[in-house]
Scaffold this active site. Structure first.
Site, PDB file in Angstrom:
ATOM      1  CG  LEU A 123       9.819 -17.160  -3.671  1.00 13.48           C
ATOM      2  CD1 LEU A 123       9.141 -16.930  -2.161  1.00 13.48           C
ATOM      3  CD2 LEU A 123       9.847 -15.537  -3.494  1.00 13.48           C
ATOM      4  CG  HIS A 166       0.381   1.967  -9.469  1.00 10.87           C
ATOM      5  ND1 HIS A 166      -0.741   2.068  -7.439  1.00 10.87           N
ATOM      6  CD2 HIS A 166      -1.232   2.393  -9.373  1.00 10.87           C
ATOM      7  CE1 HIS A 166      -1.876   2.387  -7.053  1.00 10.87           C
ATOM      8  NE2 HIS A 166      -2.241   2.725  -8.804  1.00 10.87           N
ATOM      9  CG  ASP A 214      -2.101   1.081   1.072  1.00 12.21           C
ATOM     10  OD1 ASP A 214      -2.456   1.054  -0.251  1.00 12.21           O
ATOM     11  OD2 ASP A 214      -2.862   1.511   1.926  1.00 12.21           O
TER      12      ASP A 214
HETATM   13  C1  IPE Z   1      -5.685  -2.776  -0.064  1.00 13.74           C
HETATM   14  O1  IPE Z   1      -5.431  -1.388  -0.379  1.00 13.74           O
HETATM   15  C2  IPE Z   1      -5.036  -3.836  -1.389  1.00 13.74           C
HETATM   16  C3  IPE Z   1      -4.320  -3.111  -2.167  1.00 13.74           C
HETATM   17  C4  IPE Z   1      -3.238  -3.277  -1.509  1.00 13.74           C
HETATM   18  C5  IPE Z   1      -4.225  -4.637  -3.460  1.00 13.74           C
HETATM   19  P1  IPE Z   1      -6.253  -0.491  -0.154  1.00 13.74           P
HETATM   20  O2  IPE Z   1      -5.546   0.960  -0.759  1.00 13.74           O
HETATM   21  O3  IPE Z   1      -6.913  -1.202  -1.246  1.00 13.74           O
HETATM   22  O4  IPE Z   1      -7.252  -0.229   1.652  1.00 13.74           O
HETATM   23  P2  IPE Z   1      -7.929   0.815   1.869  1.00 13.74           P
HETATM   24  O5  IPE Z   1      -9.147   1.375   0.735  1.00 13.74           O
HETATM   25  O6  IPE Z   1      -6.985   1.594   2.394  1.00 13.74           O
HETATM   26  O7  IPE Z   1      -8.480  -0.428   2.945  1.00 13.74           O
HETATM   27  C1  IPE Z   2      -1.755  -0.062  -3.464  1.00 17.56           C
HETATM   28  O1  IPE Z   2      -1.158   1.741  -3.447  1.00 17.56           O
HETATM   29  C2  IPE Z   2      -2.076  -0.323  -4.798  1.00 17.56           C
HETATM   30  C3  IPE Z   2      -3.307  -0.561  -5.038  1.00 17.56           C
HETATM   31  C4  IPE Z   2      -4.337  -0.819  -4.478  1.00 17.56           C
HETATM   32  C5  IPE Z   2      -3.210  -1.416  -6.353  1.00 17.56           C
HETATM   33  P1  IPE Z   2      -2.371   2.577  -3.748  1.00 17.56           P
HETATM   34  O2  IPE Z   2      -2.489   3.089  -4.861  1.00 17.56           O
HETATM   35  O3  IPE Z   2      -3.616   2.277  -2.795  1.00 17.56           O
HETATM   36  O4  IPE Z   2      -1.966   3.658  -2.291  1.00 17.56           O
HETATM   37  P2  IPE Z   2      -2.521   4.571  -1.658  1.00 17.56           P
HETATM   38  O5  IPE Z   2      -3.139   4.386  -0.397  1.00 17.56           O
HETATM   39  O6  IPE Z   2      -4.206   5.378  -2.297  1.00 17.56           O
HETATM   40  O7  IPE Z   2      -1.336   6.167  -1.719  1.00 17.56           O
HETATM   41 MG    MG Z   3      -4.389   2.300  -0.895  1.00 18.68          MG
END
Ligand code: IPE
Ligand code: IPE
Ligand code: MG
Length: 254
Positions: free
Chosen positions: A135, A41, A24
């Site tokens: 792995l 990303h 995240d």
């Molecule tokens: C969780 O992250 C899902 C992934 C990393 C794929 P999100 O960014 O979607 O989670 P929330 O919405 O903050 O809980």
């Molecule tokens: C995690 O990073 C990747 C996915 C959920 C695909 P985010 O896109 O949720 O990044 P933040 O949380 O908005 O910074």
């Molecule tokens: Mg996120």
């Protein structure tokens, strides 16, 4: 079939056998730099490469990465499209390297929602690396823990219709076999980058006794050194699985 930690006490070791990560913070990493979220990303894919390599070197047997949740479809369409494109690119570009490293790739989640081209690429990449055993890298894509429990229940009842007549006979390990990662032990260590302290519908059944590690670092900034810090923290934990500390110490001494 894996035995749930709620039924038998699993063996533990210094290096977690199964590491599960919520990657995240990509979006915030990019926004901080005045870049579009999608740049975060793209940068995050590089971290995946580093962490896969680091886990393989450190003797981790299973690495599971949450790449796209069932709930991430709620994001703006262009972000979803880019995430899908990155997934395709990563599969195409990384398969040779994964194979050379002895990594087996598996993808779990509700794949029916993906385009046929992506589904076919997933199938090919899984087949191409199926002989590897150093792995197992599992990508959770269009995955949700609640979806997983629901699909397992449906599959179990379809295969054993008589269960509906005797629900009291149903056991945890019976349902376990139908979960999408039934072939892996439950995660020993969970890591979430990006500062949030929540599970966000990731592997909710299997995380029951997993050690939970949270770091404020955004995923693009996460490194092998940070992974080592998480492993170091993991080694300090006493995993009791419901027993007392004295029982755990007595077992370690025997
Ligand atoms: C969780 O992250 C899902 C992934 C990393 C794929 P999100 O960014 O979607 O989670 P929330 O919405 O903050 O809980
Ligand atoms: C995690 O990073 C990747 C996915 C959920 C695909 P985010 O896109 O949720 O990044 P933040 O949380 O908005 O910074
Ligand atoms: Mg996120």
């Amino acid at each position: 079939m894996m035995i749930s930690s709620t039924q038998a006490v699993p063996a533990t070791s210094d290096v977690p056998r199964h590491v599960a990560i919520i990657m995240d913070g990509n979006g915030r990493w990019a926004t901080r730099r005045r870049l579009p979220r999608t740049a975060g990303h793209a940068k995050g894919v590089q971290t995946v490469r580093r962490i896969v390599e680091a886990c393989a070197r450190r003797g981790v047997s299973y690495l599971t990465l949450f790449a796209f949740s069932s709930e991430n479809w709620r994001r703006p369409a262009d972000e979803v499209t880019l995430l899908m494109r990155l997934f395709v690119q990563a599969l195409e570009r990384e398969v040779d390297r994964l194979d050379e490293q002895g990594v087996r790739l598996r993808v779990v989640g509700d794949l029916d929602a993906f385009e046929p081209r992506l589904r076919e690429l997933i199938r090919q990449t899984e087949a191409r690396t199926a002989h590897n055993s150093l792995l197992t890298l599992t990508i959770a894509a269009n995955y949700g823990g609640r979806w997983d429990i629901l699909q397992a229940t449906r599959a179990m009842l379809a295969a054993n219709p008589q269960l509906a007549q005797s629900p009291e006979s149903l056991t945890e390990s019976q349902l376990d076999q139908y979960l999408s990662m039934a072939w892996a032990p439950e995660p020993d260590l969970f890591i979430r980058t990006g500062g949030e302290q929540r599970i966000s519908n990731f592997m909710i059944w299997q995380l029951a006794y997993t050690e939970l590690y949270f770091t404020d670092l955004y995923w693009p900034d996460f490194s092998a050194a940070q992974l080592d810090a998480a492993f170091q923290w993991y080694r300090t934990r006493e995993r009791r699985f419901g027993r007392t500390s004295a029982q755990v110490e007595a077992q370690a001494a025997s």
